[in-house]
Design a protein around this motif. Structure first.
Motif, PDB file in Angstrom:
ATOM      1  N   SER A 178      39.226  42.994  31.657  1.00 53.29           N
ATOM      2  CA  SER A 178      40.132  43.903  30.963  1.00 53.29           C
ATOM      3  C   SER A 178      41.431  43.191  30.602  1.00 53.29           C
ATOM      4  CB  SER A 178      40.439  45.104  31.847  1.00 53.29           C
ATOM      5  OG  SER A 178      41.114  44.680  33.007  1.00 53.29           O
ATOM      6  N   HIS A 179      42.067  43.667  29.548  1.00 52.28           N
ATOM      7  CA  HIS A 179      43.363  43.121  29.127  1.00 52.28           C
ATOM      8  C   HIS A 179      44.323  43.138  30.308  1.00 52.28           C
ATOM      9  CE1 HIS A 179      46.818  42.391  26.476  1.00 52.28           C
ATOM     10  NE2 HIS A 179      47.445  43.280  27.224  1.00 52.28           N
ATOM     11  N   ALA A 180      44.319  44.257  31.034  1.00 44.95           N
ATOM     12  CA  ALA A 180      45.259  44.426  32.145  1.00 44.95           C
ATOM     13  C   ALA A 180      45.060  43.343  33.200  1.00 44.95           C
ATOM     14  CB  ALA A 180      45.081  45.810  32.760  1.00 44.95           C
ATOM     15  N   SER A 181      43.819  43.088  33.568  1.00 46.74           N
ATOM     16  CA  SER A 181      43.575  42.112  34.629  1.00 46.74           C
ATOM     17  C   SER A 181      43.903  40.690  34.168  1.00 46.74           C
ATOM     18  CB  SER A 181      42.118  42.186  35.083  1.00 46.74           C
ATOM     19  OG  SER A 181      41.884  43.425  35.704  1.00 46.74           O
ATOM     20  N   VAL A 182      43.520  40.375  32.942  1.00 44.75           N
ATOM     21  CA  VAL A 182      43.818  39.033  32.415  1.00 44.75           C
ATOM     22  C   VAL A 182      45.328  38.811  32.392  1.00 44.75           C
ATOM     23  CG1 VAL A 182      43.683  37.566  30.350  1.00 44.75           C
ATOM     24  CG2 VAL A 182      41.682  38.891  31.077  1.00 44.75           C
ATOM     25  N   GLN A 183      46.061  39.807  31.892  1.00 42.44           N
ATOM     26  CA  GLN A 183      47.521  39.670  31.814  1.00 42.44           C
ATOM     27  C   GLN A 183      48.153  39.672  33.203  1.00 42.44           C
ATOM     28  OE1 GLN A 183      49.231  38.834  29.177  1.00 42.44           O
ATOM     29  NE2 GLN A 183      47.331  38.832  28.013  1.00 42.44           N
ATOM     30  N   ALA A 184      47.579  40.449  34.103  1.00 41.28           N
ATOM     31  CA  ALA A 184      48.136  40.506  35.461  1.00 41.28           C
ATOM     32  C   ALA A 184      48.078  39.124  36.106  1.00 41.28           C
ATOM     33  CB  ALA A 184      47.368  41.523  36.300  1.00 41.28           C
ATOM     34  N   LEU A 185      46.963  38.424  35.927  1.00 44.41           N
ATOM     35  CA  LEU A 185      46.851  37.084  36.516  1.00 44.41           C
ATOM     36  C   LEU A 185      47.821  36.102  35.862  1.00 44.41           C
ATOM     37  CD1 LEU A 185      43.006  36.592  37.119  1.00 44.41           C
ATOM     38  CD2 LEU A 185      44.806  36.889  38.828  1.00 44.41           C
ATOM     39  N   LEU A 199      30.724  40.754  48.179  1.00 46.53           N
ATOM     40  CA  LEU A 199      30.934  39.308  48.058  1.00 46.53           C
ATOM     41  C   LEU A 199      30.389  38.803  46.728  1.00 46.53           C
ATOM     42  CD1 LEU A 199      30.001  37.919  51.577  1.00 46.53           C
ATOM     43  CD2 LEU A 199      32.167  37.643  50.405  1.00 46.53           C
ATOM     44  N   TRP A 200      29.174  39.172  46.438  1.00 44.86           N
ATOM     45  CA  TRP A 200      28.559  38.680  45.200  1.00 44.86           C
ATOM     46  C   TRP A 200      29.372  39.124  43.984  1.00 44.86           C
ATOM     47  CZ3 TRP A 200      23.296  41.223  46.885  1.00 44.86           C
ATOM     48  CH2 TRP A 200      22.814  40.569  48.010  1.00 44.86           C
ATOM     49  N   ALA A 201      29.811  40.378  44.033  1.00 46.22           N
ATOM     50  CA  ALA A 201      30.523  40.917  42.874  1.00 46.22           C
ATOM     51  C   ALA A 201      31.909  40.300  42.701  1.00 46.22           C
ATOM     52  CB  ALA A 201      30.639  42.435  43.002  1.00 46.22           C
ATOM     53  N   SER A 202      32.393  39.642  43.737  1.00 46.75           N
ATOM     54  CA  SER A 202      33.743  39.068  43.666  1.00 46.75           C
ATOM     55  C   SER A 202      33.726  37.609  43.242  1.00 46.75           C
ATOM     56  CB  SER A 202      34.430  39.174  45.031  1.00 46.75           C
ATOM     57  OG  SER A 202      34.419  40.514  45.481  1.00 46.75           O
ATOM     58  N   LEU A 203      32.532  37.077  43.051  1.00 47.85           N
ATOM     59  CA  LEU A 203      32.416  35.634  42.829  1.00 47.85           C
ATOM     60  C   LEU A 203      33.062  35.117  41.550  1.00 47.85           C
ATOM     61  CD1 LEU A 203      28.876  34.889  44.206  1.00 47.85           C
ATOM     62  CD2 LEU A 203      30.969  33.649  44.767  1.00 47.85           C
ATOM     63  N   ARG A 204      33.371  36.009  40.657  1.00 52.03           N
ATOM     64  CA  ARG A 204      33.978  35.547  39.402  1.00 52.03           C
ATOM     65  C   ARG A 204      35.461  35.250  39.544  1.00 52.03           C
ATOM     66  NH1 ARG A 204      32.991  39.137  34.424  1.00 52.03           N
ATOM     67  NH2 ARG A 204      34.716  37.872  33.709  1.00 52.03           N
ATOM     68  N   LEU A 205      36.036  35.727  40.613  1.00 52.90           N
ATOM     69  CA  LEU A 205      37.494  35.619  40.732  1.00 52.90           C
ATOM     70  C   LEU A 205      38.020  34.190  40.713  1.00 52.90           C
ATOM     71  CD1 LEU A 205      39.621  37.828  40.755  1.00 52.90           C
ATOM     72  CD2 LEU A 205      37.343  38.692  41.134  1.00 52.90           C
ATOM     73  N   PRO A 206      37.390  33.250  41.454  1.00 51.75           N
ATOM     74  CA  PRO A 206      37.919  31.884  41.417  1.00 51.75           C
ATOM     75  C   PRO A 206      38.016  31.346  39.991  1.00 51.75           C
ATOM     76  CG  PRO A 206      36.292  32.099  43.162  1.00 51.75           C
ATOM     77  CD  PRO A 206      36.271  33.387  42.395  1.00 51.75           C
ATOM     78  N   GLN A 207      37.020  31.646  39.198  1.00 52.37           N
ATOM     79  CA  GLN A 207      37.004  31.203  37.805  1.00 52.37           C
ATOM     80  C   GLN A 207      38.150  31.820  37.012  1.00 52.37           C
ATOM     81  OE1 GLN A 207      32.738  31.989  37.051  1.00 52.37           O
ATOM     82  NE2 GLN A 207      33.397  31.883  34.899  1.00 52.37           N
ATOM     83  N   GLU A 208      38.324  33.121  37.205  1.00 59.48           N
ATOM     84  CA  GLU A 208      39.378  33.831  36.467  1.00 59.48           C
ATOM     85  C   GLU A 208      40.754  33.291  36.852  1.00 59.48           C
ATOM     86  OE1 GLU A 208      38.632  35.825  34.072  1.00 59.48           O
ATOM     87  OE2 GLU A 208      36.488  35.747  34.570  1.00 59.48           O
ATOM     88  N   VAL A 209      40.902  32.978  38.129  1.00 58.29           N
ATOM     89  CA  VAL A 209      42.183  32.437  38.598  1.00 58.29           C
ATOM     90  C   VAL A 209      42.419  31.065  37.952  1.00 58.29           C
ATOM     91  CG1 VAL A 209      43.363  31.508  40.638  1.00 58.29           C
ATOM     92  CG2 VAL A 209      42.267  33.758  40.740  1.00 58.29           C
ATOM     93  N   GLU A 210      41.388  30.245  37.909  1.00 58.01           N
ATOM     94  CA  GLU A 210      41.528  28.930  37.266  1.00 58.01           C
ATOM     95  C   GLU A 210      41.917  29.067  35.803  1.00 58.01           C
ATOM     96  OE1 GLU A 210      41.916  25.900  38.362  1.00 58.01           O
ATOM     97  OE2 GLU A 210      41.843  26.965  40.274  1.00 58.01           O
ATOM     98  N   GLU A 211      41.300  30.012  35.147  1.00 56.93           N
ATOM     99  CA  GLU A 211      41.589  30.278  33.729  1.00 56.93           C
ATOM    100  C   GLU A 211      43.065  30.664  33.570  1.00 56.93           C
ATOM    101  OE1 GLU A 211      39.132  29.898  31.485  1.00 56.93           O
ATOM    102  OE2 GLU A 211      40.484  30.433  29.819  1.00 56.93           O
ATOM    103  N   ALA A 212      43.523  31.541  34.437  1.00 53.75           N
ATOM    104  CA  ALA A 212      44.916  32.006  34.353  1.00 53.75           C
ATOM    105  C   ALA A 212      45.896  30.875  34.633  1.00 53.75           C
ATOM    106  CB  ALA A 212      45.144  33.156  35.336  1.00 53.75           C
ATOM    107  N   ARG A 213      45.495  29.940  35.481  1.00 58.55           N
ATOM    108  CA  ARG A 213      46.398  28.825  35.829  1.00 58.55           C
ATOM    109  C   ARG A 213      46.696  27.924  34.633  1.00 58.55           C
ATOM    110  NH1 ARG A 213      43.906  28.009  41.707  1.00 58.55           N
ATOM    111  NH2 ARG A 213      45.451  29.228  42.854  1.00 58.55           N
ATOM    112  N   LYS A 214      45.889  28.027  33.584  1.00 58.57           N
ATOM    113  CA  LYS A 214      46.174  27.244  32.376  1.00 58.57           C
ATOM    114  C   LYS A 214      47.511  27.665  31.773  1.00 58.57           C
ATOM    115  CE  LYS A 214      41.327  26.484  31.307  1.00 58.57           C
ATOM    116  NZ  LYS A 214      40.194  27.003  30.534  1.00 58.57           N
ATOM    117  N   VAL A 215      47.870  28.951  31.943  1.00 60.50           N
ATOM    118  CA  VAL A 215      49.159  29.415  31.414  1.00 60.50           C
ATOM    119  C   VAL A 215      50.130  29.818  32.528  1.00 60.50           C
ATOM    120  CG1 VAL A 215      48.307  30.163  29.158  1.00 60.50           C
ATOM    121  CG2 VAL A 215      48.238  31.747  31.092  1.00 60.50           C
ATOM    122  N   ASN A 216      49.634  29.921  33.729  1.00 63.40           N
ATOM    123  CA  ASN A 216      50.463  30.335  34.870  1.00 63.40           C
ATOM    124  C   ASN A 216      50.186  29.342  36.002  1.00 63.40           C
ATOM    125  OD1 ASN A 216      51.943  31.714  36.782  1.00 63.40           O
ATOM    126  ND2 ASN A 216      50.530  33.445  36.959  1.00 63.40           N
ATOM    127  N   ALA A 217      50.729  28.144  35.815  1.00 64.16           N
ATOM    128  CA  ALA A 217      50.340  26.997  36.646  1.00 64.16           C
ATOM    129  C   ALA A 217      50.631  27.204  38.128  1.00 64.16           C
ATOM    130  CB  ALA A 217      51.044  25.741  36.147  1.00 64.16           C
TER     131      ALA A 217
END
Ligand SMILES: Nc1ncnc2c1ncn2[C@@H]1O[C@H](COP(=O)(O)OP(=O)(O)OP(=O)(O)O)[C@@H](O)[C@H]1O
Ligand SMILES: [Mg+2]
Lengths: 211, 92
Positions: A92-99, A116-134
């Protein structure tokens, strides 16, 4: 001083995002002006804050539509602490912007394989966000722990597979967390009923702020 | 217990592997959606001064462990390995 922003996020519904967000905000409000931004169209945080007979110790506002990190910081710069209660969807826009907007992302996870399985995407999303929020820090937080259950005990090892730090402080499964929502208060306002839970929330705040 | 730990960790590894392979065909649109340009315009909320009316003051101290201490057996329940939520689940 810049507002310190924590995002409470997970793809999985019911992981405890709102519970953690509202109680953290109440704990943070002892330290400075605190606002919860309810980013979830379900509006659970807002409803929680409106259910009490006394004002909730933190301000709660719901926002929707398109926004970004810069405008969020600008609009709420009067607050020392901001807690973002994200919807159960990392796309969601909200989650992407929140990170992108937060200093710290907390990811509550329940002691259950499906969660656990459903949460597995989070590390990836965090890495993605770090591109703009180092400087983004992210931690998994164990919620609804049962100290005597084997699956709770197995969680620490399983979470190591995420390749993300896990907070030492955890939340146990407690009636007080549910009662707090019902009564429109935080566990800090429940006296001795809420005290063990309030200690857990304090431990999380101290660990995160000291990190 | 060890068995359950291994199983849980293995299930996470499996889910991770499954997710990675499942992502291949759909990764392009997903990535595109995520990197869509960031709009800086419209926000609903107006800039407001904090309107907090009350702060939390109560900080009870001496309540540690009482609930845990009340719970029954001293040794770990043998059967709990197969239970998501054993019967004694509400510490307070
Ligand atoms: N530590 C806890 N102990 C007991 N109950 C809990 C705990 N944490 C959360 N709950 C309960 O679990 C349910 C889901 O919690 P919550 O609404 O906070 O999750 P959420 O991640 O915000 O859900 P959603 O994805 O729908 O927004 C609620 O009924 C809440 O009261
Ligand atoms: Mg919620």
């Amino acid at each position: 001083m810049a507002t310190h922003v924590m995002a409470i996020i997970n793809q999985k519904g019911g992981a405890g995002k709102t519970t953690l967000a509202m109680n953290l905000a109440a704990g943070l409000s002892c330290r400075g002006e605190t606002i919860v931004i309810d980013l979830d169209p379900q509006g659970s945080s807002l409803q929680w804050a409106s259910s009490g007979s006394k004002p909730f110790p933190a301000t709660v506002k719901q926002i929707g539509g398109k926004w970004d990190a810069r405008t969020l910081h600008q609009n709420y710069r009067a607050y020392q602490h901001m807690v973002l209660d994200c919807p159960p969807s990392v796309d969601s826009h909200a989650s992407v912007q929140a990170l992108r907007a937060c200093d710290v992302a907390l990811i509550p996870v329940l002691p259950s394989p499906i969660d656990l399985w459903a949460s597995l995407r989070l590390p990836q999303e965090v890495e993605e966000a770090r591109k703009v929020n180092a400087n983004l820090k992210a931690f998994l937080v164990l919620n609804q722990i049962e100290p005597k259950s084997a699956i709770s005990a197995a969680m620490h090892e399983a979470l190591a597979e995420f390749g993300m730090p896990v907070l030492q402080a955890t939340l146990r499964r407690r009636a007080a967390y549910r009662a707090a929502a019902l009564e429109g208060v935080s566990v800090f306002q429940m006296g001795s009923r809420g005290a063990p839970a309030a200690d857990e929330i304090e431990a999380i705040i101290n660990e995160v702020i000291g990190s | 217990m060890t068995n359950l730990k291994d199983k849980l960790s293995a299930s996470v590894r499996m889910a991770k592997a499954g997710q990675q392979s499942a992502e291949q065909p759909v990764s392009a649109p997903a990535a595109a959606a995520k990197t869509a340009p960031v709009k800086t315009g419209a926000t609903k909320p107006a800039a407001t001064k904090p309107v907090k009316t009350q702060s939390v003051t109560t900080k009870p101290t001496s309540v540690k462990q009482s609930a845990a201490a009340k719970s029954k057996p001293t040794s770990v329940n043998q059967d709990s390995g197969n239970e998501l939520f054993p019967s004694r689940v509400w510490p307070d």
